[in-house]
Motif scaffolding. Structure first.
Motif, PDB file in Angstrom:
ATOM      1  N   LYS A  32       0.709  -1.360   0.194  1.00  0.00           N
ATOM      2  CA  LYS A  32       0.097  -0.059  -0.049  1.00  0.00           C
ATOM      3  C   LYS A  32       0.822   1.119  -0.063  1.00  0.00           C
ATOM      4  O   LYS A  32       0.244   2.340  -0.021  1.00  0.00           O
ATOM      5  CB  LYS A  32      -0.948   0.090   1.306  1.00  0.00           C
ATOM      6  N   TYR A  33       2.009   1.111   0.148  1.00  0.00           N
ATOM      7  CA  TYR A  33       2.975   2.249   0.358  1.00  0.00           C
ATOM      8  C   TYR A  33       4.236   2.207  -0.707  1.00  0.00           C
ATOM      9  O   TYR A  33       4.579   1.076  -0.974  1.00  0.00           O
ATOM     10  CB  TYR A  33       3.632   2.385   1.683  1.00  0.00           C
ATOM     11  N   ASN A  34       4.541   3.452  -1.014  1.00  0.00           N
ATOM     12  CA  ASN A  34       5.750   3.653  -1.765  1.00  0.00           C
ATOM     13  C   ASN A  34       7.002   3.386  -0.731  1.00  0.00           C
ATOM     14  O   ASN A  34       7.355   4.713  -0.175  1.00  0.00           O
ATOM     15  CB  ASN A  34       5.979   4.686  -2.592  1.00  0.00           C
ATOM     16  N   LEU A  35       7.920   2.432  -0.694  1.00  0.00           N
ATOM     17  CA  LEU A  35       8.911   2.304   0.417  1.00  0.00           C
ATOM     18  C   LEU A  35      10.170   2.713  -0.198  1.00  0.00           C
ATOM     19  O   LEU A  35      11.173   2.695   0.563  1.00  0.00           O
ATOM     20  CB  LEU A  35       8.759   0.731   0.810  1.00  0.00           C
ATOM     21  N   GLU A  36      10.475   3.049  -1.425  1.00  0.00           N
ATOM     22  CA  GLU A  36      11.622   3.367  -2.010  1.00  0.00           C
ATOM     23  C   GLU A  36      11.778   4.812  -1.824  1.00  0.00           C
ATOM     24  O   GLU A  36      11.000   5.686  -2.451  1.00  0.00           O
ATOM     25  CB  GLU A  36      11.634   3.177  -3.442  1.00  0.00           C
ATOM     26  N   VAL A  37      12.688   5.362  -0.806  1.00  0.00           N
ATOM     27  CA  VAL A  37      12.794   6.989  -0.701  1.00  0.00           C
ATOM     28  C   VAL A  37      13.893   7.222  -1.316  1.00  0.00           C
ATOM     29  O   VAL A  37      15.007   6.739  -1.390  1.00  0.00           O
ATOM     30  CB  VAL A  37      13.017   6.964   0.921  1.00  0.00           C
ATOM     31  N   ASP A  38      13.352   8.448  -2.117  1.00  0.00           N
ATOM     32  CA  ASP A  38      14.453   9.479  -2.840  1.00  0.00           C
ATOM     33  C   ASP A  38      15.212  10.279  -1.709  1.00  0.00           C
ATOM     34  O   ASP A  38      14.679  11.215  -1.483  1.00  0.00           O
ATOM     35  CB  ASP A  38      13.805  10.384  -3.892  1.00  0.00           C
ATOM     36  N   GLU A  39      16.675   9.795  -1.393  1.00  0.00           N
ATOM     37  CA  GLU A  39      17.152  10.232  -0.497  1.00  0.00           C
ATOM     38  C   GLU A  39      17.486  11.891  -0.795  1.00  0.00           C
ATOM     39  O   GLU A  39      17.654  12.581   0.171  1.00  0.00           O
ATOM     40  CB  GLU A  39      18.369   9.454   0.101  1.00  0.00           C
ATOM     41  N   ALA A  40      17.592  12.059  -1.944  1.00  0.00           N
ATOM     42  CA  ALA A  40      18.223  13.377  -2.539  1.00  0.00           C
ATOM     43  C   ALA A  40      16.966  14.449  -2.141  1.00  0.00           C
ATOM     44  O   ALA A  40      17.256  15.504  -1.944  1.00  0.00           O
ATOM     45  CB  ALA A  40      18.790  13.468  -4.000  1.00  0.00           C
ATOM     46  N   ALA A  41      15.884  13.945  -2.681  1.00  0.00           N
ATOM     47  CA  ALA A  41      14.664  14.525  -2.554  1.00  0.00           C
ATOM     48  C   ALA A  41      14.290  15.126  -0.814  1.00  0.00           C
ATOM     49  O   ALA A  41      13.886  15.944  -0.577  1.00  0.00           O
ATOM     50  CB  ALA A  41      13.453  13.947  -3.326  1.00  0.00           C
ATOM     51  N   VAL A  42      14.706  14.092  -0.037  1.00  0.00           N
ATOM     52  CA  VAL A  42      14.340  14.115   1.173  1.00  0.00           C
ATOM     53  C   VAL A  42      15.442  15.309   1.786  1.00  0.00           C
ATOM     54  O   VAL A  42      14.992  16.087   2.429  1.00  0.00           O
ATOM     55  CB  VAL A  42      14.628  13.048   1.959  1.00  0.00           C
ATOM     56  N   GLU A  43      16.624  15.129   1.362  1.00  0.00           N
ATOM     57  CA  GLU A  43      17.483  16.302   1.857  1.00  0.00           C
ATOM     58  C   GLU A  43      16.995  17.606   1.233  1.00  0.00           C
ATOM     59  O   GLU A  43      17.158  18.655   2.108  1.00  0.00           O
ATOM     60  CB  GLU A  43      18.847  15.789   1.424  1.00  0.00           C
ATOM     61  N   LYS A  44      16.790  17.513   0.082  1.00  0.00           N
ATOM     62  CA  LYS A  44      16.306  19.071  -0.585  1.00  0.00           C
ATOM     63  C   LYS A  44      14.994  19.427   0.461  1.00  0.00           C
ATOM     64  O   LYS A  44      15.061  20.788   0.523  1.00  0.00           O
ATOM     65  CB  LYS A  44      15.774  18.935  -2.081  1.00  0.00           C
ATOM     66  N   CYS A 201      21.073   2.534  12.440  1.00  0.00           N
ATOM     67  CA  CYS A 201      21.590   1.161  12.208  1.00  0.00           C
ATOM     68  C   CYS A 201      20.888   0.689  11.127  1.00  0.00           C
ATOM     69  O   CYS A 201      21.281  -0.634  10.669  1.00  0.00           O
ATOM     70  CB  CYS A 201      21.275   0.393  13.637  1.00  0.00           C
ATOM     71  N   LEU A 202      19.590   1.137  10.494  1.00  0.00           N
ATOM     72  CA  LEU A 202      19.007   0.682   9.423  1.00  0.00           C
ATOM     73  C   LEU A 202      19.347   0.928   7.912  1.00  0.00           C
ATOM     74  O   LEU A 202      19.086   0.049   7.024  1.00  0.00           O
ATOM     75  CB  LEU A 202      17.598   1.387   9.573  1.00  0.00           C
ATOM     76  N   GLY A 203      20.559   1.571   7.786  1.00  0.00           N
ATOM     77  CA  GLY A 203      20.997   1.784   6.454  1.00  0.00           C
ATOM     78  C   GLY A 203      20.891   2.517   5.405  1.00  0.00           C
ATOM     79  O   GLY A 203      21.606   2.882   4.636  1.00  0.00           O
ATOM     80  N   SER A 204      19.453   2.910   5.440  1.00  0.00           N
ATOM     81  CA  SER A 204      19.043   3.777   4.283  1.00  0.00           C
ATOM     82  C   SER A 204      17.502   4.487   5.029  1.00  0.00           C
ATOM     83  O   SER A 204      16.882   3.796   5.859  1.00  0.00           O
ATOM     84  CB  SER A 204      18.632   3.025   3.140  1.00  0.00           C
ATOM     85  N   LEU A 205      17.172   5.336   4.166  1.00  0.00           N
ATOM     86  CA  LEU A 205      15.725   5.963   4.374  1.00  0.00           C
ATOM     87  C   LEU A 205      14.730   5.078   4.057  1.00  0.00           C
ATOM     88  O   LEU A 205      13.544   5.309   4.697  1.00  0.00           O
ATOM     89  CB  LEU A 205      16.013   7.600   3.866  1.00  0.00           C
ATOM     90  N   SER A 206      14.989   4.360   3.136  1.00  0.00           N
ATOM     91  CA  SER A 206      14.043   3.523   2.635  1.00  0.00           C
ATOM     92  C   SER A 206      13.597   2.281   3.930  1.00  0.00           C
ATOM     93  O   SER A 206      12.434   2.022   3.975  1.00  0.00           O
ATOM     94  CB  SER A 206      14.395   2.812   1.477  1.00  0.00           C
ATOM     95  N   ASN A 207      14.797   1.895   4.435  1.00  0.00           N
ATOM     96  CA  ASN A 207      14.524   1.104   5.712  1.00  0.00           C
ATOM     97  C   ASN A 207      13.850   1.715   6.713  1.00  0.00           C
ATOM     98  O   ASN A 207      13.202   1.130   7.512  1.00  0.00           O
ATOM     99  CB  ASN A 207      15.858   0.549   6.053  1.00  0.00           C
ATOM    100  N   VAL A 208      14.170   3.087   6.972  1.00  0.00           N
ATOM    101  CA  VAL A 208      13.390   3.918   7.995  1.00  0.00           C
ATOM    102  C   VAL A 208      11.964   3.736   7.720  1.00  0.00           C
ATOM    103  O   VAL A 208      10.927   3.468   8.445  1.00  0.00           O
ATOM    104  CB  VAL A 208      14.065   5.229   8.013  1.00  0.00           C
TER     105      VAL A 208
END
Length: 309
Positions: A32-44, A201-208
């Protein structure tokens, strides 16, 4: 031709429905969710919030709110009954020392001190939070985690903070993670439970994002960033993604889950940044001392010092 297209569309929908039905409950939730997080977009996005929105929140009113959201924390190997009592005495004397200030939202201690806090805390409305479930590692037998949680509740804990079993999560044993969280939630009974993601410890924002969704579906009443015992604590980017997950979960289920940044909140400005991110992503509905908490040992006094400067 139109009939053929319609039939093809129906077949595709039926295939997708069958695929979802054959998924595990966890995979169905994740779908039900988009779990692939664009880290550059989050930083922006975080940079924009900090640059454009944070200055307006650097006010006495926001600082008073933040003080009222603090879970005053002592989780040291060196904690003693005397040191915990000294912390509680500060809370008890607050009205006389700092009239006009709200009281802190909670005090947070190890389970062994919960009964002491219950018997010495004199301020109505201050919650007693206990870490539990083999904090901070979550590396113990489930029977031990459940017993510790039940004992903390029996001693008077009114909030419980547990740690996501990070090892299971990183091994992609999502069913096992959900089962652990659900079992501890059952051990809490009616007492609200926070799940600490240990985001560093989760390794990526997608894992968060994935850990946030998983924890909420498994029964978390709050999601919390960190134990404060690992290499890093709350980050603006991690909190932003957690807020997105809380918002999307609310849109899917209608259930409001609280947020508790903790660890590495060293200054009032750190707290203002995290408050502003929650404000921008979640909105004012979450800006209450119940839904927004801050886990910290030093921030309360700093806020008082700035407000009385």
């Amino acid at each position: 031709m139109g009939i053929i297209k319609e039939n093809v569309s129906k077949d595709i929908k039926a295939q997708k429905a069958a695929q979802i039905e054959n998924m595990s409950k966890i995979d169905q939730a994740f779908a039900k969710y988009n779990l692939e997080v664009d880290e550059a977009a989050v930083e922006k996005a975080v940079k924009r919030i900090i640059d454009e929105k944070v200055p307006a929140n650097n006010t006495p009113e926001v600082k008073k709110f933040l003080y009222g959201s603090v879970e005053l924390t002592s989780l040291h190997t060196t904690d003693t009954e005397e040191s915990i009592l000294a912390m509680i005495e500060k809370v008890n004397k607050q009205d006389s020392l700092y009239p006009g200030m709200p009281h802190v939202a909670a005090v947070c201690v190890y389970p062994v001190f919960v009964n002491l806090v219950r018997n010495s805390l004199e301020v109505d409305g201050v919650e007693i939070t206990s870490v539990s479930g083999s904090f901070p590692s979550s590396q113990s037998r489930m029977e031990v985690k459940v017993a510790e949680t039940q004992l903390a509740v029996a001693d008077g804990a009114t909030n419980i903070d547990i740690v996501l079993p990070v090892g299971k999560f990183l091994s992609e044993d999502y069913e096992g993670v959900a089962d652990d969280i659900s079992e501890l939630k059952e051990a809490c009974g009616d007492v609200p439970m926070k799940v600490i993601l240990e985001t560093c410890c989760l390794g990526s924002l997608s894992n968060v994002k994935r850990a946030s969704i998983l924890s909420m579906y498994a029964g978390a009443d709050y999601i919390k960033t960190s134990t404060g015992k690992e290499k890093a604590g709350a980050t603006p980017e991690g909190v932003y993604v957690m807020c997105q997950a809380i918002k999307e979960y609310y849109e899917q289920t209608g259930v409001m889950v609280g947020l508790k940044p903790a660890g590495g909140i060293n200054t009032p400005m750190d707290a203002i940044v995290l408050y502003t991110i929650a404000q921008e992503v979640l909105g004012d509905k979450w800006l209450t001392n119940e839904m927004f908490r801050l886990g910290t040992s030093r921030l309360a006094q700093q806020l008082i010092d700035e407000l009385n400067a």
